[in-house]
Design a protein around this motif. Structure first.
Motif, PDB file in Angstrom:
ATOM      1  N   SER A   2       0.824  -1.200   0.000  1.00 47.60           N
ATOM      2  CA  SER A   2       0.000   0.000   0.000  1.00 47.60           C
ATOM      3  C   SER A   2       0.873   1.271   0.000  1.00 47.60           C
ATOM      4  N   VAL A   3       1.993   1.232   0.734  1.00 48.19           N
ATOM      5  CA  VAL A   3       2.904   2.389   0.728  1.00 48.19           C
ATOM      6  C   VAL A   3       3.530   2.532  -0.668  1.00 48.19           C
ATOM      7  N   GLN A   4       3.775   1.410  -1.320  1.00 49.47           N
ATOM      8  CA  GLN A   4       4.286   1.436  -2.690  1.00 49.47           C
ATOM      9  C   GLN A   4       3.253   2.083  -3.622  1.00 49.47           C
ATOM     10  N   LYS A   5       1.984   1.757  -3.377  1.00 49.84           N
ATOM     11  CA  LYS A   5       0.908   2.334  -4.192  1.00 49.84           C
ATOM     12  C   LYS A   5       0.849   3.851  -4.003  1.00 49.84           C
ATOM     13  N   LEU A   6       1.100   4.286  -2.756  1.00 45.32           N
ATOM     14  CA  LEU A   6       1.140   5.726  -2.484  1.00 45.32           C
ATOM     15  C   LEU A   6       2.235   6.390  -3.318  1.00 45.32           C
ATOM     16  N   ALA A   7       3.379   5.705  -3.433  1.00 42.84           N
ATOM     17  CA  ALA A   7       4.497   6.264  -4.198  1.00 42.84           C
ATOM     18  C   ALA A   7       4.132   6.370  -5.681  1.00 42.84           C
ATOM     19  N   VAL A   8       3.360   5.401  -6.171  1.00 40.05           N
ATOM     20  CA  VAL A   8       3.075   5.340  -7.608  1.00 40.05           C
ATOM     21  C   VAL A   8       1.888   6.240  -7.963  1.00 40.05           C
ATOM     22  N   ASN A   9       0.828   6.187  -7.155  1.00 37.32           N
ATOM     23  CA  ASN A   9      -0.360   6.967  -7.489  1.00 37.32           C
ATOM     24  C   ASN A   9      -1.170   7.279  -6.227  1.00 37.32           C
ATOM     25  N   ARG A  10      -0.920   8.458  -5.701  1.00 39.09           N
ATOM     26  CA  ARG A  10      -1.583   8.801  -4.431  1.00 39.09           C
ATOM     27  C   ARG A  10      -3.103   8.889  -4.584  1.00 39.09           C
ATOM     28  N   GLN A  11      -3.589   9.263  -5.807  1.00 36.18           N
ATOM     29  CA  GLN A  11      -5.056   9.365  -6.000  1.00 36.18           C
ATOM     30  C   GLN A  11      -5.739   8.021  -5.803  1.00 36.18           C
ATOM     31  N   PHE A  12      -5.134   6.960  -6.367  1.00 36.76           N
ATOM     32  CA  PHE A  12      -5.717   5.618  -6.210  1.00 36.76           C
ATOM     33  C   PHE A  12      -5.760   5.230  -4.738  1.00 36.76           C
ATOM     34  N   LEU A  13      -4.649   5.545  -4.073  1.00 36.93           N
ATOM     35  CA  LEU A  13      -4.555   5.165  -2.654  1.00 36.93           C
ATOM     36  C   LEU A  13      -5.614   5.902  -1.838  1.00 36.93           C
ATOM     37  N   LEU A  14      -5.778   7.211  -2.107  1.00 29.63           N
ATOM     38  CA  LEU A  14      -6.767   7.985  -1.353  1.00 29.63           C
ATOM     39  C   LEU A  14      -8.184   7.504  -1.675  1.00 29.63           C
ATOM     40  N   ALA A  15      -8.415   7.084  -2.914  1.00 39.39           N
ATOM     41  CA  ALA A  15      -9.739   6.549  -3.284  1.00 39.39           C
ATOM     42  C   ALA A  15     -10.001   5.250  -2.521  1.00 39.39           C
ATOM     43  N   ASP A  16      -8.983   4.422  -2.392  1.00 40.42           N
ATOM     44  CA  ASP A  16      -9.142   3.178  -1.612  1.00 40.42           C
ATOM     45  C   ASP A  16      -9.489   3.522  -0.163  1.00 40.42           C
ATOM     46  N   TRP A  17      -8.796   4.539   0.377  1.00 43.19           N
ATOM     47  CA  TRP A  17      -9.058   4.924   1.774  1.00 43.19           C
ATOM     48  C   TRP A  17     -10.514   5.368   1.934  1.00 43.19           C
ATOM     49  N   GLN A  18     -10.978   6.178   0.964  1.00 52.28           N
ATOM     50  CA  GLN A  18     -12.369   6.702   1.058  1.00 52.28           C
ATOM     51  C   GLN A  18     -13.382   5.569   1.130  1.00 52.28           C
ATOM     52  N   SER A  19     -13.079   4.468   0.426  1.00 48.83           N
ATOM     53  CA  SER A  19     -14.053   3.364   0.398  1.00 48.83           C
ATOM     54  C   SER A  19     -14.101   2.623   1.736  1.00 48.83           C
ATOM     55  N   LEU A  20     -13.147   2.921   2.624  1.00 48.48           N
ATOM     56  CA  LEU A  20     -13.092   2.243   3.926  1.00 48.48           C
ATOM     57  C   LEU A  20     -13.412   3.188   5.083  1.00 48.48           C
ATOM     58  N   ASP A  21     -13.845   4.405   4.746  1.00 49.75           N
ATOM     59  CA  ASP A  21     -14.014   5.482   5.726  1.00 49.75           C
ATOM     60  C   ASP A  21     -15.156   5.175   6.705  1.00 49.75           C
ATOM     61  N   TYR A  22     -14.839   5.069   7.985  1.00 50.66           N
ATOM     62  CA  TYR A  22     -15.829   4.772   9.022  1.00 50.66           C
ATOM     63  C   TYR A  22     -16.651   6.013   9.396  1.00 50.66           C
ATOM     64  N   LEU A  23     -16.063   7.210   9.246  1.00 48.38           N
ATOM     65  CA  LEU A  23     -16.724   8.426   9.731  1.00 48.38           C
ATOM     66  C   LEU A  23     -17.650   9.069   8.690  1.00 48.38           C
ATOM     67  N   GLN A  24     -17.491   8.690   7.439  1.00 52.34           N
ATOM     68  CA  GLN A  24     -18.257   9.295   6.338  1.00 52.34           C
ATOM     69  C   GLN A  24     -19.769   9.261   6.617  1.00 52.34           C
ATOM     70  N   GLY A  25     -20.402  10.436   6.556  1.00 53.22           N
ATOM     71  CA  GLY A  25     -21.862  10.516   6.700  1.00 53.22           C
ATOM     72  C   GLY A  25     -22.361  10.421   8.135  1.00 53.22           C
ATOM     73  N   ARG A  26     -21.465  10.221   9.092  1.00 51.30           N
ATOM     74  CA  ARG A  26     -21.907  10.093  10.495  1.00 51.30           C
ATOM     75  C   ARG A  26     -21.957  11.450  11.192  1.00 51.30           C
ATOM     76  N   GLU A  27     -22.762  11.507  12.234  1.00 46.67           N
ATOM     77  CA  GLU A  27     -22.775  12.672  13.118  1.00 46.67           C
ATOM     78  C   GLU A  27     -21.571  12.557  14.043  1.00 46.67           C
ATOM     79  N   LEU A  28     -20.757  13.598  14.070  1.00 46.19           N
ATOM     80  CA  LEU A  28     -19.472  13.518  14.770  1.00 46.19           C
ATOM     81  C   LEU A  28     -19.321  14.639  15.788  1.00 46.19           C
TER      82      LEU A  28
END
Ligand code: BTN
Length: 251
Positions: free
Chosen positions: A174-200
């Motif tokens: 995953s760190v290698q993926k960050l080196a190659v394409n940070r956009q892909f890595l950030l998109a992967d992170w977004q798909s795992l986001d626990y806080l998205q849409g929650r009241e915080l």
């Protein structure tokens, strides 16, 4: 190279010492328990037997702007590895926690070595703690209702070494993926986001602030929208879901 210990104060401390003495990219320090496990913001990370505690030495070829994203990349690698090996869906609570079913499964502590002239650290230590077979009773009472383990109440179907190798490989790729394409890595992170849409709730400039989770900014900050409609990009601190508070006793 993997160094295994039955008990240490903190695998991050040992890995940093090894890295300072020249240990290479991919060196792993693994322990069955820690007596001085550390979490983010100087907190204690309770590390009883039954958990998997390791620290990975990284000497990554990254742009200086990508170093702050290593924790996010590590989180993605861990979730993907756990899904592949145990078919469990883990989510990421910004910036460094792993969650299952609204409870903390583990955490990541990233620490940097001394900085070079090019504004990049000489090495980075990624420390990971995951509750594997740990039971709630092994934690202080204040944490028991907030933690979960991979094989809670069930027999672990995996050798610890198998799990360790999968998690280490997950972080490295995953760190290698960050080196190659940070956009892909950030998109992967977004798909795992626990806080998205929650009241915080979080500690804002004017004290406790309520907001809705809106996902990750390109620089790794977390975006929230407060009740007045304003967007805030959070750089550091804790952001937690608002917990419904029930009375202790029925009234
Ligand atoms: C957190 O929950 O804030 C992060 C926890 C990180 C814990 C891991 S366990 C292995 C490594 N050694 C430590 O002392 N901390 C990290």
């Amino acid at each position: 190279m993997i160094y295994h210990y039955s008990s240490v104060d903190s695998t991050n401390t040992i890995a940093a010492r090894m890295a300072a003495l020249g240990a290479g990219h991919g060196t792993v320090v693994h322990a069955d328990r820690q007596t001085g496990g550390r979490g983010r913001a100087g907190r204690e990370f309770v590390s009883p037997e039954g958990g998997l505690y390791f620290s990975l030495v990284l000497i990554p070829a990254l742009d200086s702007a990508d170093f702050p994203l290593i924790t996010l990349a590590a989180g993605v690698g861990l979730c993907q590895a756990i899904f592949q090996i145990a078919q469990l869906n883990v989510q990421l609570k910004w910036p460094n926690d792993l969650y299952i079913a609204d409870r903390k499964l583990g955490g990541i502590l990233t620490e940097s070595g001394p900085y070079r002239r090019n504004s990049c650290p000489e090495y980075v230590i990624v420390g990971v703690g995951i509750n594997v077979t740990t039971e709630p009773a092994q934690f202080p009472s204040s944490l028991r209702s907030r933690v979960i383990s991979l094989y809670h109440g069930r027999k672990c179907s995996l050798e610890v070494e198998t799990l360790l190798h999968a998690l280490v490989d997950g972080v490295l790729s995953s760190v290698q993926k960050l080196a190659v394409n940070r956009q892909f890595l950030l998109a992967d992170w977004q798909s795992l986001d626990y806080l998205q849409g929650r009241e915080l709730e979080y500690d804002g400039a004017e004290g406790k602030t309520f907001a809705t989770g809106c996902g990750l900014a390109p620089d790794g900050r977390y975006i929230v929208r407060t009740r007045d409609g304003a967007e805030h990009h959070i750089l550091a601190g804790d952001i937690n879901p608002v917990r419904l508070k029930f009375p202790e006793q029925p009234v």
